[in-house]
Enzyme design. Structure first.
Site, PDB file in Angstrom:
ATOM      1  N   PRO A   2      24.034  26.571  85.544  1.00  0.00           N
ATOM      2  CA  PRO A   2      25.403  26.733  86.014  1.00  0.00           C
ATOM      3  C   PRO A   2      25.621  28.118  86.607  1.00  0.00           C
ATOM      4  O   PRO A   2      25.382  29.127  85.956  1.00  0.00           O
ATOM      5  CB  PRO A   2      26.249  26.556  84.768  1.00  0.00           C
ATOM      6  CG  PRO A   2      25.308  26.349  83.641  1.00  0.00           C
ATOM      7  CD  PRO A   2      23.956  26.742  84.101  1.00  0.00           C
ATOM      8  N   GLU A   3      26.079  28.103  87.823  1.00  0.00           N
ATOM      9  CA  GLU A   3      26.495  29.327  88.496  1.00  0.00           C
ATOM     10  C   GLU A   3      28.029  29.312  88.510  1.00  0.00           C
ATOM     11  O   GLU A   3      28.638  28.456  87.881  1.00  0.00           O
ATOM     12  CB  GLU A   3      25.881  29.385  89.903  1.00  0.00           C
ATOM     13  CG  GLU A   3      24.365  29.184  89.874  1.00  0.00           C
ATOM     14  CD  GLU A   3      23.708  29.221  91.246  1.00  0.00           C
ATOM     15  OE1 GLU A   3      24.234  29.879  92.155  1.00  0.00           O
ATOM     16  OE2 GLU A   3      22.662  28.561  91.406  1.00  0.00           O
ATOM     17  N   HIS A  93      19.572  17.906  71.397  1.00  0.00           N
ATOM     18  CA  HIS A  93      19.773  19.276  71.898  1.00  0.00           C
ATOM     19  C   HIS A  93      21.236  19.707  71.850  1.00  0.00           C
ATOM     20  O   HIS A  93      21.636  20.625  72.548  1.00  0.00           O
ATOM     21  CB  HIS A  93      19.211  19.455  73.306  1.00  0.00           C
ATOM     22  CG  HIS A  93      17.794  18.971  73.439  1.00  0.00           C
ATOM     23  ND1 HIS A  93      16.743  19.624  72.842  1.00  0.00           N
ATOM     24  CD2 HIS A  93      17.284  17.903  74.077  1.00  0.00           C
ATOM     25  CE1 HIS A  93      15.617  18.957  73.133  1.00  0.00           C
ATOM     26  NE2 HIS A  93      15.924  17.917  73.858  1.00  0.00           N
ATOM     27  N   ARG A 112      17.157  23.967  77.108  1.00  0.00           N
ATOM     28  CA  ARG A 112      16.209  25.083  77.155  1.00  0.00           C
ATOM     29  C   ARG A 112      16.607  26.266  76.282  1.00  0.00           C
ATOM     30  O   ARG A 112      15.839  27.206  76.128  1.00  0.00           O
ATOM     31  CB  ARG A 112      16.017  25.525  78.613  1.00  0.00           C
ATOM     32  CG  ARG A 112      15.264  24.465  79.380  1.00  0.00           C
ATOM     33  CD  ARG A 112      15.172  24.788  80.834  1.00  0.00           C
ATOM     34  NE  ARG A 112      14.304  25.914  81.093  1.00  0.00           N
ATOM     35  CZ  ARG A 112      14.083  26.422  82.303  1.00  0.00           C
ATOM     36  NH1 ARG A 112      14.686  25.903  83.333  1.00  0.00           N
ATOM     37  NH2 ARG A 112      13.277  27.431  82.460  1.00  0.00           N
ATOM     38  N   ARG A 155      20.255  50.988  99.667  1.00  0.00           N
ATOM     39  CA  ARG A 155      19.254  50.465  98.732  1.00  0.00           C
ATOM     40  C   ARG A 155      18.099  49.811  99.484  1.00  0.00           C
ATOM     41  O   ARG A 155      18.305  49.112 100.482  1.00  0.00           O
ATOM     42  CB  ARG A 155      19.897  49.443  97.780  1.00  0.00           C
ATOM     43  CG  ARG A 155      20.951  50.066  96.896  1.00  0.00           C
ATOM     44  CD  ARG A 155      21.542  49.042  95.968  1.00  0.00           C
ATOM     45  NE  ARG A 155      20.538  48.490  95.063  1.00  0.00           N
ATOM     46  CZ  ARG A 155      20.705  47.381  94.355  1.00  0.00           C
ATOM     47  NH1 ARG A 155      21.832  46.705  94.464  1.00  0.00           N
ATOM     48  NH2 ARG A 155      19.771  46.965  93.543  1.00  0.00           N
TER      49      ARG A 155
END
Length: 281
Positions: A2-3, A93, A112, A155
DNA sequence: AGTCAAACCTGGGCGC
DNA sequence: TGCGCCCAGGTTTGAC
């Protein structure tokens, strides 16, 4: 997984199903997903409390409870957080189940186990372990083109790496960085200091646009992600480069094929015709 | 200080 | 069928 768009979708769903409800109890099936929080402490802190608000910062959720506690949730790669009022047993899970009074519960599931939950006093949300290194949210007003320019200025690092750095800009992950770079026409191997002012402005607009569209589509489901109501999102149908190696670039007049390269051990998808390196190097 | 590869954990899909 | 390998949306650690 999820973003920002996925976490925002979950936030909106849980705001509807959870705010104003009282928590009856919390069941912890696996306590190693708790961060700086003892299971007993969590059970005692939430029982009988009402959920006051569900907020988001970057990819993190902040559930404020009555009585002065806040529950912080990060979903890692495969985390799910969803409301259900069906009779079914929690699936494999499932690590935490929040039982609501009346009916219904919120399930935290994470195959995970890169995700975590943390309980903090509400006054210490900002300097919690979960949030203290989280920077400006990519959908907030603070994320301006000027902020992006300043973030990248001088940068030498890979642009993609800089955009994934949650301590500077919070919310983007691998999928939406690929998509934003494609929309902005910037090559994924560009370095931060390769970008002109115009490049930065296009990139800023592309980031905002792709996140807004993905939120409207309730996020991208590739394998594990589900909304706060337990159903898939739909933005996977609108991805233009991510996961499309070998397919034609869809832009009118472009004859190229989407390519995949590996940067810092992550897949990057891009169109070699549409995305430029910005400056000769 | 800045940059970047590797590690954390598990499951799915593929080739043999 | 089974084994081994590669892949995966994130973050942190440690080496250069």
């Amino acid at each position: 997984m999820p973003e920002l768009p996925e976490v925002e979708t979950i936030r909106r769903d849980l705001e509807q199903t959870l705010v104003g409800r009282t928590i009856e109890a919390i069941t912890i099936h696996r306590d190693d997903i708790l961060r700086e929080t003892e299971p007993r402490e969590l059970r005692e802190a939430v029982a009988g409390r009402a959920c006051r608000s569900v907020r988001r910062r970057g990819k993190n959720l902040i559930l404020r409870l009555s009585g002065g506690a806040a529950l912080l949730v990060h979903l890692g790669m495969s985390g799910q957080l969803y409301f259900t009022d069906g009779p079914e047993e929690p699936p494999d899970h499932t690590h935490v189940v929040v039982e609501l009074s009346g009916e219904g519960r919120v399930v935290f599931r994470d195959v995970r186990r890169f995700g975590h939950m943390e309980l903090v006093p509400s006054g210490r949300v900002a300097d919690s372990s979960t949030l203290r290194n989280v920077g400006i949210d990519a959908m907030s007003d603070e994320f301006s083109a000027d902020y992006l320019a300043q973030m990248l200025e001088g940068r030498s690092a890979l642009l993609k790496g800089a955009l994934l750095d949650q301590s500077r800009l919070a919310g983007l992950g691998n999928i939406y960085v690929c998509e934003a770079l494609y929309r902005a026409g910037i090559h994924p191997e560009a370095r931060c200091n390769d970008l002109s002012g115009g490049d930065v402005r296009r990139l800023h607009a592309a980031i905002h646009a792709v996140l807004a569209e993905a939120i409207a589509a309730e996020g991208t489901t590739i394998s594990d992600y589900v909304t706060g109501n337990g159903v898939p999102g739909s933005f996977q149908d609108r991805l233009r480069v991510y996961g499309r190696e070998g397919e034609p670039c869809g832009r009118d007049g472009c004859e190229h094929t989407i390519e995949r390269i590996v940067q810092s051990n992550r897949s990057t998808y891009f169109c070699p015709g549409c995305q430029r390196r910005c400056r000769a190097r």
